[in-house]
Scaffold this motif. Structure first.
Motif, mmCIF file in Angstrom:
data_model
loop_
_atom_site.group_PDB
_atom_site.id
_atom_site.type_symbol
_atom_site.label_atom_id
_atom_site.label_comp_id
_atom_site.label_asym_id
_atom_site.label_seq_id
_atom_site.Cartn_x
_atom_site.Cartn_y
_atom_site.Cartn_z
ATOM 1 N N VAL A 1 12.658 67.469 15.121
ATOM 2 C CA VAL A 1 13.105 68.313 13.967
ATOM 3 C C VAL A 1 12.038 67.811 12.825
ATOM 4 N N GLY A 2 11.358 68.732 12.307
ATOM 5 C CA GLY A 2 10.118 68.239 11.482
ATOM 6 C C GLY A 2 9.412 67.526 11.826
ATOM 7 N N ASN A 3 9.115 66.275 11.648
ATOM 8 C CA ASN A 3 8.338 65.159 12.174
ATOM 9 C C ASN A 3 9.002 64.037 12.659
ATOM 10 N N THR A 4 10.334 64.341 12.851
ATOM 11 C CA THR A 4 11.288 63.273 13.455
ATOM 12 C C THR A 4 11.646 63.807 14.861
ATOM 13 N N TYR A 5 11.734 62.651 15.876
ATOM 14 C CA TYR A 5 12.208 62.353 16.776
ATOM 15 C C TYR A 5 13.723 62.088 16.985
ATOM 16 N N TYR A 6 14.584 62.756 17.509
ATOM 17 C CA TYR A 6 15.983 62.380 17.688
ATOM 18 C C TYR A 6 16.266 62.286 19.308
ATOM 19 N N ALA A 7 17.106 61.166 19.526
ATOM 20 C CA ALA A 7 17.486 61.220 21.055
ATOM 21 C C ALA A 7 18.607 60.559 21.070
ATOM 22 N N ALA A 8 19.528 60.776 22.285
ATOM 23 C CA ALA A 8 20.622 60.021 22.732
ATOM 24 C C ALA A 8 20.632 59.685 24.041
ATOM 25 N N PRO A 9 19.997 58.596 24.067
ATOM 26 C CA PRO A 9 19.529 57.879 25.347
ATOM 27 C C PRO A 9 20.474 57.616 26.370
ATOM 28 N N VAL A 10 21.647 57.323 25.863
ATOM 29 C CA VAL A 10 22.816 56.898 26.729
ATOM 30 C C VAL A 10 23.883 58.115 26.463
ATOM 31 N N PRO A 11 24.016 58.820 27.277
ATOM 32 C CA PRO A 11 25.107 60.014 27.174
ATOM 33 C C PRO A 11 26.692 59.529 27.010
ATOM 34 N N GLY A 12 27.523 60.028 26.023
ATOM 35 C CA GLY A 12 28.750 59.495 26.078
ATOM 36 C C GLY A 12 28.818 58.302 25.014
ATOM 37 N N THR A 13 27.829 57.764 24.353
ATOM 38 C CA THR A 13 27.778 56.796 23.379
ATOM 39 C C THR A 13 27.642 57.274 22.006
ATOM 40 N N PRO A 14 28.031 56.542 21.025
ATOM 41 C CA PRO A 14 27.535 56.963 19.635
ATOM 42 C C PRO A 14 26.086 56.686 19.019
#
Length: 162
Positions: free
Chosen positions: A22-35
């Motif tokens: 989003v824009g110039n930022t990378y977001y990830a949820a590397p481990v599903p189900g964890t916050p």
């Protein structure tokens, strides 16, 4: 001109399936189900529109940033070959960095070698997201070796001095 962040992160080749730029930022949820989430931004330098590395943050939805590290392009050798080929000295303002102004038709990070940067991201995410890298990573390229620390012998080999 933009940083072309989606292309940058695609070329970096992070293995996390659940991600977005989003824009110039990378977001990830590397481990599903964890916050816990991973956020990667470009780290600014003292020069306008010039970036010297990546800022990695582990984010919790309720507690905010839990941990942050900046991986400098110079420390990871990202632009070493480019700067050497262009005879850019380490004390020059553009050494080991890239900016949003670049040659037409070329990405801002032209000449980057992502190997060291990718390895550093892998090491960092292994601490906060154990198993996430191997669970979603493509097969490794041949020739990559693991760095190990020398082991100190458990027994003394010489006489004890006081």
């Amino acid at each position: 001109m933009s940083l072309q962040a989606p292309e940058f992160f695609a070329e970096l080749g992070l293995p996390f399936h659940d991600h977005a730029v989003v824009g110039n930022t990378y977001y990830a949820a590397p481990v599903p189900g964890t916050p816990l989430r991973l956020r990667i931004d470009f780290s600014r330098t003292i020069y306008a529109d010039t970036y010297g590395g990546l800022r990695l943050a582990v984010v919790h939805p309720d507690r905010g940033e839990i941990d942050v590290v900046v991986l400098g392009f110079v420390d990871q050798g990202t632009f070493h070959r480019r700067d050497e080929a262009l005879n850019t000295s380490p004390n020059a303002s553009g050494y080991g960095t890239f900016g949003k102004y670049h040659r037409p038709g070329r990405p801002p990070w032209d000449g980057a070698d992502f190997t060291g940067l990718r390895n550093a991201i892998e090491q960092y995410t292994a601490v906060w997201f154990p198993g996430a890298w191997t669970a979603s990573a493509p097969s490794r390229t041949a020739g990559r070796t693991q760095h190990t620390s020398p082991v100190v012998p458990a027994t003394r080999t010489g006489p004890r001095a006081r």
